[in-house]
Design an enzyme around this catalytic site. Structure first.
Site, PDB file in Angstrom:
ATOM      1  N   ASP A 174       0.803  -1.227   0.000  1.00  0.00           N
ATOM      2  CA  ASP A 174       0.000   0.000   0.000  1.00  0.00           C
ATOM      3  C   ASP A 174       0.834   1.275   0.000  1.00  0.00           C
ATOM      4  O   ASP A 174       0.435   2.282   0.589  1.00  0.00           O
ATOM      5  CB  ASP A 174      -0.956   0.036   1.220  1.00  0.00           C
TER       6      ASP A 174
ATOM      7  N   GLY B 141      -4.670  -4.378  -4.439  1.00  0.00           N
ATOM      8  CA  GLY B 141      -5.781  -3.495  -4.790  1.00  0.00           C
ATOM      9  C   GLY B 141      -5.250  -2.139  -5.187  1.00  0.00           C
ATOM     10  O   GLY B 141      -4.378  -1.589  -4.527  1.00  0.00           O
ATOM     11  N   HIS B 142      -5.735  -1.642  -6.293  1.00  0.00           N
ATOM     12  CA  HIS B 142      -5.293  -0.346  -6.756  1.00  0.00           C
ATOM     13  C   HIS B 142      -6.519   0.449  -7.206  1.00  0.00           C
ATOM     14  O   HIS B 142      -7.224   0.038  -8.121  1.00  0.00           O
ATOM     15  CB  HIS B 142      -4.282  -0.553  -7.914  1.00  0.00           C
TER      16      HIS B 142
ATOM     17  N   GLN C 114       2.036  -5.989  -3.216  1.00  0.00           N
ATOM     18  CA  GLN C 114       2.386  -6.024  -1.790  1.00  0.00           C
ATOM     19  C   GLN C 114       3.701  -5.256  -1.561  1.00  0.00           C
ATOM     20  O   GLN C 114       3.922  -4.285  -2.262  1.00  0.00           O
ATOM     21  CB  GLN C 114       2.457  -7.463  -1.263  1.00  0.00           C
TER      22      GLN C 114
ATOM     23  N   LYS D 288       1.861   2.466  -5.013  1.00  0.00           N
ATOM     24  CA  LYS D 288       2.527   2.030  -6.247  1.00  0.00           C
ATOM     25  C   LYS D 288       1.674   2.345  -7.473  1.00  0.00           C
ATOM     26  O   LYS D 288       2.189   2.673  -8.525  1.00  0.00           O
ATOM     27  CB  LYS D 288       2.787   0.507  -6.205  1.00  0.00           C
TER      28      LYS D 288
HETATM   29  P1  IMP Z   1      -2.623 -12.791   1.872  1.00  0.00           P
HETATM   30  O1  IMP Z   1      -1.735 -12.237   0.810  1.00  0.00           O
HETATM   31  O2  IMP Z   1      -4.079 -12.618   1.579  1.00  0.00           O
HETATM   32  O3  IMP Z   1      -2.260 -14.221   2.204  1.00  0.00           O
HETATM   33  O4  IMP Z   1      -2.348 -11.961   3.221  1.00  0.00           O
HETATM   34  C1  IMP Z   1      -1.105 -12.044   3.913  1.00  0.00           C
HETATM   35  C2  IMP Z   1      -0.705 -10.694   4.484  1.00  0.00           C
HETATM   36  O5  IMP Z   1      -0.380  -9.802   3.427  1.00  0.00           O
HETATM   37  C3  IMP Z   1      -1.810  -9.993   5.282  1.00  0.00           C
HETATM   38  O6  IMP Z   1      -1.182  -9.262   6.329  1.00  0.00           O
HETATM   39  C4  IMP Z   1      -2.413  -9.027   4.288  1.00  0.00           C
HETATM   40  O7  IMP Z   1      -3.022  -7.932   4.910  1.00  0.00           O
HETATM   41  C5  IMP Z   1      -1.177  -8.625   3.520  1.00  0.00           C
HETATM   42  N1  IMP Z   1      -1.469  -8.182   2.154  1.00  0.00           N
HETATM   43  C6  IMP Z   1      -1.798  -8.952   1.089  1.00  0.00           C
HETATM   44  N2  IMP Z   1      -1.976  -8.200   0.002  1.00  0.00           N
HETATM   45  C7  IMP Z   1      -1.748  -6.933   0.362  1.00  0.00           C
HETATM   46  C8  IMP Z   1      -1.732  -5.683  -0.343  1.00  0.00           C
HETATM   47  O8  IMP Z   1      -1.972  -5.597  -1.555  1.00  0.00           O
HETATM   48  N3  IMP Z   1      -1.427  -4.578   0.395  1.00  0.00           N
HETATM   49  C9  IMP Z   1      -1.126  -4.648   1.703  1.00  0.00           C
HETATM   50  N4  IMP Z   1      -1.103  -5.776   2.404  1.00  0.00           N
HETATM   51  C10 IMP Z   1      -1.422  -6.920   1.740  1.00  0.00           C
END
Ligand code: IMP
Length: 432
Positions: free
Chosen positions: A8, A35-36, A218, A11
């Protein structure tokens, strides 16, 4: 282009800024957990899986082998884009080697989180972790496998076996493999025109001199190897992931841009040394609109952690930083920057590998004066308040990377590109 913190970092805006100067944008890891938020003709729209480069006519978008693809999430995005008048035909390529996220992955994600109880990771519940588990466990289903339409072939057998495992683990109503197989036949009919050997495609385009941007999702501290394990996502979001997640040689990567916020945020559980839980945390969350684009969850907010960004500079080999959301700090009297951690009587200047140790760390802050004149919308570095320039200079010094791009607001124009920086060459050429 990748995240230098916990995701977040903003990007999306940086990709939007650079995309007109590139022919291809390629995603190398993650899935629709990302998510964007973008605005198309005033309408808010969130892209999760498809690179936002798709909004720029003529740009080809690639979903690489390192990405995990939920086909229905992909189709929902394609439909939404069509509704907004954006046709992806011929502009979106999906790797035949990308693994699929199937309905049982989502269920297993939710189940695993429930089982972890207090030690939960706070995943996005999109099935990301279980899909990568199947990939590494060599029982995953890849996009290209969908071409097998035989009733008893490898695809049908793999799905039946995985569904049987799901039925053993998930206590509620049984899922039937045959229903899922039937759905996958329909998925293939629609997906097939998008499927390509994207490593070969990229190789040829790079050889032909096309400019390609590799887009990470991420952030570095959420990387499966280099992040704050186990509070991470299940893929390599760091620079090396671009090579494996797209099937390109490491030397195809000519430069690495890390995106970092002028402060720190995180969603989900796990250590965040500079977290502010009181009024200042609330102030950053409200002025930065820090709510997850995928899940709407409020983000945890804190001061800039230079230990974390310096670490990101090392593991990614960053050439430059894009510093985002500087304007969120406008009006603060003083701003803290974490330069080291105090832990068990020791001062650490490097990120510890041990999470228990990181969780026990207390930040060592350096306090810098804030600024009262707004930075919002400023496009010339020299027009920033002196204190803001000083803040940036100090971040560059302790993070060890120059800030080539500075974002001062959500509009594409609210951006400073530093003169004589590496970013100037990224903004030359191709522009449509
Ligand atoms: P997962 O990717 O759904 O398995 O989540 C694992 C961890 O990564 C959690 O703490 C999520 O909140 C974090 N996470 C996954 N995708 C994002 C993103 O796009 N932005 C910020 N945090 C993310």
């Amino acid at each position: 282009m990748l995240g230098a913190q916990w995701g977040d970092e903003g990007k999306g805006k940086i990709v939007d800024l650079l995309t007109p100067h590139f022919s291809i944008v390629a995603r190398y890891q993650g899935g629709h957990n990302a998510g964007h938020t973008v605005y198309v003709r005033g309408q808010k729209f969130v892209l999760h899986l498809i690179p936002s480069g798709i909004l720029h006519p003529g740009v080809i978008c690639v979903i690489g082998n390192g990405v995990v693809v939920d086909p229905h999430a992909l189709f929902a995005e394609v439909d939404e884009l069509a509704r907004l008048g954006i046709d992806v035909t011929g502009r979106l390529l999906v790797s035949d080697k990308a693994h699929l996220i199937l309905p049982y992955h989502r269920e297993l994600d939710v189940l695993a989180e429930a089982r972890r109880g207090e030690r939960k990771i706070g995943t996005t519940s999109r099935g990301i972790g279980p899909a990568y588990e199947d990939k590494i466990g060599r029982r995953g289903v890849r996009v290209g496998d969908l071409a097998d339409t035989s009733a008893d072939g490898p695809l049908a057998n793999a799905v039946r076996e995985n569904v049987a495992t799901r039925n053993r683990l998930v206590g509620n109503a049984e899922m039937t493999g045959d229903e899922l197989i039937a759905d996958l036949r329909a998925v293939w009919t629609r997906l097939r025109p998008l499927v390509a050997e994207t490593s070969l495609y990229l190789h040829r385009e790079i050889a032909a001199g096309k400019r390609v941007m590799f887009e990470g999702a991420q952030g570095t501290l959420l990387d499966i190897d280099h992040g704050t394990y186990p509070f991470v996502t299940s893929s390599n979001s760091t620079a090396g992931g671009a090579a494996t997640g797209l099937g390109i040689g490491p030397r195809a990567i000519q430069a690495v841009l890390g995106v970092a916020k002028a402060y720190t945020t995180r969603v989900g559980e796990g250590p965040l040394p500079t977290e502010l839980t009181g009024a200042m945390g609330e102030r950053l969350r409200e002025s930065g609109q820090e709510y997850g684009a995928s899940t709407g969850r409020p983000r945890r907010c804190g001061w800039y952690d230079a230990v974390a960004v310096r670490y990101a500079a090392r593991v990614n080999g960053l050439d430059a930083l894009a510093l985002t959301k500087l304007d969120v700090l406008d009006g603060l009297e003083e701003i803290n920057v974490c330069t080291a951690y105090r832990c068990g009587g020791e001062t650490l200047i490097e990120m510890p590998s041990d999470m228990a140790q990181l969780a026990a760390c207390v930040p060592v802050y350096e306090t810098l004066p804030g600024w009262s004149a707004p930075t919002r919308g400023v496009t010339d570095f020299h027009r920033l308040p002196a204190e803001a320039r000083r803040y940036i200079a100090r971040l560059e010094e302790i993070s060890g990377v120059p800030a080539a791009i500075i974002s001062t607001g959500s509009d594409r124009d609210h951006t400073i590109v530093r003169e004589h920086s590496i970013a100037t060459q990224w903004l030359e050429g191709v522009s449509r």
